[in-house]
Structures are given as structure tokens and as C-alpha cells.
Scaffold this motif. Structure first.
Motif, PDB file in Angstrom:
ATOM      1  N   ALA A 150       0.810  -1.219   0.000  1.00 38.35           N
ATOM      2  CA  ALA A 150       0.000   0.000   0.000  1.00 38.35           C
ATOM      3  C   ALA A 150       0.842   1.267   0.000  1.00 38.35           C
ATOM      4  CB  ALA A 150      -0.928   0.001   1.215  1.00 38.35           C
ATOM      5  N   GLY A 151       2.162   1.123   0.080  1.00 41.03           N
ATOM      6  CA  GLY A 151       3.020   2.296   0.023  1.00 41.03           C
ATOM      7  C   GLY A 151       3.432   2.869   1.369  1.00 41.03           C
ATOM      8  N   PHE A 152       3.235   2.116   2.458  1.00 38.90           N
ATOM      9  CA  PHE A 152       3.700   2.605   3.754  1.00 38.90           C
ATOM     10  C   PHE A 152       5.216   2.783   3.670  1.00 38.90           C
ATOM     11  CE2 PHE A 152       5.217   2.255   8.110  1.00 38.90           C
ATOM     12  CZ  PHE A 152       4.354   3.116   8.772  1.00 38.90           C
ATOM     13  N   PRO A 153       5.744   3.907   4.172  1.00 41.36           N
ATOM     14  CA  PRO A 153       7.183   4.177   4.045  1.00 41.36           C
ATOM     15  C   PRO A 153       8.057   3.043   4.597  1.00 41.36           C
ATOM     16  CG  PRO A 153       6.046   6.119   4.838  1.00 41.36           C
ATOM     17  CD  PRO A 153       5.044   5.001   4.850  1.00 41.36           C
ATOM     18  N   GLN A 154       8.966   2.582   3.761  1.00 38.11           N
ATOM     19  CA  GLN A 154       9.924   1.549   4.160  1.00 38.11           C
ATOM     20  C   GLN A 154      11.255   2.240   4.434  1.00 38.11           C
ATOM     21  OE1 GLN A 154       8.860  -2.121   3.896  1.00 38.11           O
ATOM     22  NE2 GLN A 154       7.116  -0.756   4.171  1.00 38.11           N
ATOM     23  N   PRO A 155      11.849   1.977   5.591  1.00 34.37           N
ATOM     24  CA  PRO A 155      13.113   2.657   5.906  1.00 34.37           C
ATOM     25  C   PRO A 155      14.231   2.213   4.987  1.00 34.37           C
ATOM     26  CG  PRO A 155      12.701   0.927   7.485  1.00 34.37           C
ATOM     27  CD  PRO A 155      11.480   1.016   6.610  1.00 34.37           C
ATOM     28  N   GLN A 156      15.195   3.084   4.794  1.00 33.27           N
ATOM     29  CA  GLN A 156      16.373   2.716   4.009  1.00 33.27           C
ATOM     30  C   GLN A 156      17.492   2.215   4.904  1.00 33.27           C
ATOM     31  OE1 GLN A 156      17.368   6.006   1.489  1.00 33.27           O
ATOM     32  NE2 GLN A 156      15.559   5.739   0.237  1.00 33.27           N
ATOM     33  N   PHE A 186      12.830 -11.817  11.428  1.00 32.82           N
ATOM     34  CA  PHE A 186      14.255 -11.681  11.708  1.00 32.82           C
ATOM     35  C   PHE A 186      14.527 -10.315  12.316  1.00 32.82           C
ATOM     36  CE2 PHE A 186      13.524 -10.489   7.293  1.00 32.82           C
ATOM     37  CZ  PHE A 186      14.150  -9.255   7.198  1.00 32.82           C
ATOM     38  N   THR A 187      15.643 -10.228  13.003  1.00 34.33           N
ATOM     39  CA  THR A 187      16.074  -8.979  13.639  1.00 34.33           C
ATOM     40  C   THR A 187      16.968  -8.221  12.682  1.00 34.33           C
ATOM     41  OG1 THR A 187      16.022 -10.053  15.795  1.00 34.33           O
ATOM     42  CG2 THR A 187      17.285  -8.022  15.631  1.00 34.33           C
ATOM     43  N   ILE A 188      16.813  -6.920  12.655  1.00 33.27           N
ATOM     44  CA  ILE A 188      17.639  -6.053  11.818  1.00 33.27           C
ATOM     45  C   ILE A 188      18.419  -5.141  12.769  1.00 33.27           C
ATOM     46  CG2 ILE A 188      17.641  -4.317   9.999  1.00 33.27           C
ATOM     47  CD1 ILE A 188      14.662  -5.269   9.471  1.00 33.27           C
ATOM     48  N   GLN A 189      19.710  -5.091  12.584  1.00 34.24           N
ATOM     49  CA  GLN A 189      20.513  -4.231  13.445  1.00 34.24           C
ATOM     50  C   GLN A 189      21.567  -3.516  12.628  1.00 34.24           C
ATOM     51  OE1 GLN A 189      21.953  -6.179  16.911  1.00 34.24           O
ATOM     52  NE2 GLN A 189      22.773  -4.321  17.803  1.00 34.24           N
ATOM     53  N   GLU A 190      21.477  -2.188  12.641  1.00 38.35           N
ATOM     54  CA  GLU A 190      22.435  -1.311  11.972  1.00 38.35           C
ATOM     55  C   GLU A 190      22.770  -1.764  10.555  1.00 38.35           C
ATOM     56  OE1 GLU A 190      25.845  -0.592  14.435  1.00 38.35           O
ATOM     57  OE2 GLU A 190      24.620   0.030  16.128  1.00 38.35           O
ATOM     58  N   CYS A 191      21.752  -1.742   9.716  1.00 38.58           N
ATOM     59  CA  CYS A 191      22.025  -2.111   8.318  1.00 38.58           C
ATOM     60  C   CYS A 191      21.055  -1.416   7.379  1.00 38.58           C
ATOM     61  CB  CYS A 191      21.985  -3.617   8.122  1.00 38.58           C
ATOM     62  SG  CYS A 191      20.353  -4.332   8.059  1.00 38.58           S
ATOM     63  N   ARG A 192      21.437  -1.416   6.115  1.00 43.48           N
ATOM     64  CA  ARG A 192      20.592  -0.908   5.041  1.00 43.48           C
ATOM     65  C   ARG A 192      19.432  -1.881   4.900  1.00 43.48           C
ATOM     66  NH1 ARG A 192      19.297  -0.989  -0.064  1.00 43.48           N
ATOM     67  NH2 ARG A 192      19.684   0.684  -1.494  1.00 43.48           N
ATOM     68  N   PHE A 193      18.258  -1.357   4.586  1.00 46.98           N
ATOM     69  CA  PHE A 193      17.101  -2.233   4.436  1.00 46.98           C
ATOM     70  C   PHE A 193      16.368  -1.902   3.148  1.00 46.98           C
ATOM     71  CE2 PHE A 193      12.731  -3.569   4.934  1.00 46.98           C
ATOM     72  CZ  PHE A 193      12.902  -4.845   5.434  1.00 46.98           C
ATOM     73  N   PRO A 194      16.037  -2.883   2.341  1.00 40.76           N
ATOM     74  CA  PRO A 194      16.581  -4.235   2.436  1.00 40.76           C
ATOM     75  C   PRO A 194      18.034  -4.245   1.968  1.00 40.76           C
ATOM     76  CG  PRO A 194      15.173  -4.049   0.508  1.00 40.76           C
ATOM     77  CD  PRO A 194      15.112  -2.724   1.224  1.00 40.76           C
ATOM     78  N   PRO A 195      18.791  -5.253   2.371  1.00 41.21           N
ATOM     79  CA  PRO A 195      20.182  -5.329   1.902  1.00 41.21           C
ATOM     80  C   PRO A 195      20.235  -5.360   0.374  1.00 41.21           C
ATOM     81  CG  PRO A 195      19.794  -6.906   3.660  1.00 41.21           C
ATOM     82  CD  PRO A 195      18.449  -6.343   3.279  1.00 41.21           C
ATOM     83  N   LEU A 196      21.278  -4.791  -0.191  1.00 37.09           N
ATOM     84  CA  LEU A 196      21.413  -4.754  -1.653  1.00 37.09           C
ATOM     85  C   LEU A 196      21.290  -6.147  -2.244  1.00 37.09           C
ATOM     86  CD1 LEU A 196      24.345  -2.212  -2.050  1.00 37.09           C
ATOM     87  CD2 LEU A 196      21.941  -1.860  -2.620  1.00 37.09           C
ATOM     88  N   GLY A 197      20.500  -6.248  -3.301  1.00 41.49           N
ATOM     89  CA  GLY A 197      20.346  -7.507  -4.014  1.00 41.49           C
ATOM     90  C   GLY A 197      19.408  -8.506  -3.368  1.00 41.49           C
ATOM     91  N   VAL A 198      18.754  -8.146  -2.278  1.00 42.62           N
ATOM     92  CA  VAL A 198      17.846  -9.068  -1.588  1.00 42.62           C
ATOM     93  C   VAL A 198      16.415  -8.572  -1.761  1.00 42.62           C
ATOM     94  CG1 VAL A 198      17.230 -10.119   0.614  1.00 42.62           C
ATOM     95  CG2 VAL A 198      19.635  -9.653   0.089  1.00 42.62           C
TER      96      VAL A 198
END
Length: 105
Positions: free
Chosen positions: A16-22, A37-49
Motif C-alpha cells: 500500500a506504500g507505507f514508508p519503508q526505511p532505508q 528476523f532482527t535487523i541491526q544497523e544495516c541498510r534495508f533491504p540489503p542490496l540484491g535481496v
């Protein structure tokens, strides 16, 4: 219970277009199978994923939805804003209202 949306809601929000963090300092996401899964200090989504869904908290949704009112009656959370939604998960209660207001607008 974590204060994040369910897998199904995370998918609906992204579509629906809810803002996805970078970039995420700390948070949660789901893969395309619904595994959290847990995300910690990283770009989201990781490049190529592909096939990843950000799982926003109630606070994340409130930042994008000023004026929403969330309350707890002892067993269920209610979100009021031009109507009402209810859910045992505060993030899902807010997300349901965000989807109702911004997708149906």
C-alpha cells in the motif's frame, strides 16, 4: 508479544506504500515465507535481496499517522480516527486504520 505488525499486515503495508526505511538501527522484518528476523544497523533491504518486509512498531506507524488515537481497554487495543479498529496487537490496530484511511482515500 512484540510491538510489531504481523507478517500479513507488513505485506499489506508495503504493497500500500507505507514508508519503508532505508536504514534501520534496530528493528524487525519478515522474509517472503513469513519468518521474522532482527535487523541491526544495516541498510534495508540489503542490496540484491528481494522479498523482505519491514515490520513497523506502533510508534513507527504513529509517526506516519498524526492524529491517530490508540487506547487499551484491558484486553484489546483500539485505534480511533474517522472510525475505529481493534486488535490485541497495538501495531496491527494502528496499521489496520492506516490502511483503511490511506488506501481507501
Amino acid at each position: 508479544m512484540l510491538d510489531i505488525v504481523s507478517f500479513e499486515t507488513a505485506k499489506k503495508l508495503k504493497e500500500a506504500g507505507f514508508p519503508q526505511p532505508q536504514y534501520i538501527e534496530f528493528g524487525f522484518g519478515y522474509d517472503e515465507t513469513g519468518s521474522r528476523f532482527t535487523i541491526q544497523e544495516c541498510r534495508f533491504p540489503p542490496l540484491g535481496v528481494d522479498g523482505m518486509y519491514f515490520a513497523p512498531t506502533a510508534t513507527d506507524i504513529l509517526r506516519e499517522f498524526p492524529g491517530a488515537n490508540l487506547r487499551w481497554n484491558g484486553s484489546t487495543f483500539f485505534c480511533k480516527y474517522l472510525g475505529e479498529t481493534e486488535n490485541q496487537n497495538p501495531a496491527d490496530a494502528l496499521a489496520q486504520m492506516w490502511l483503511r484511511i490511506f488506501v481507501n482515500a
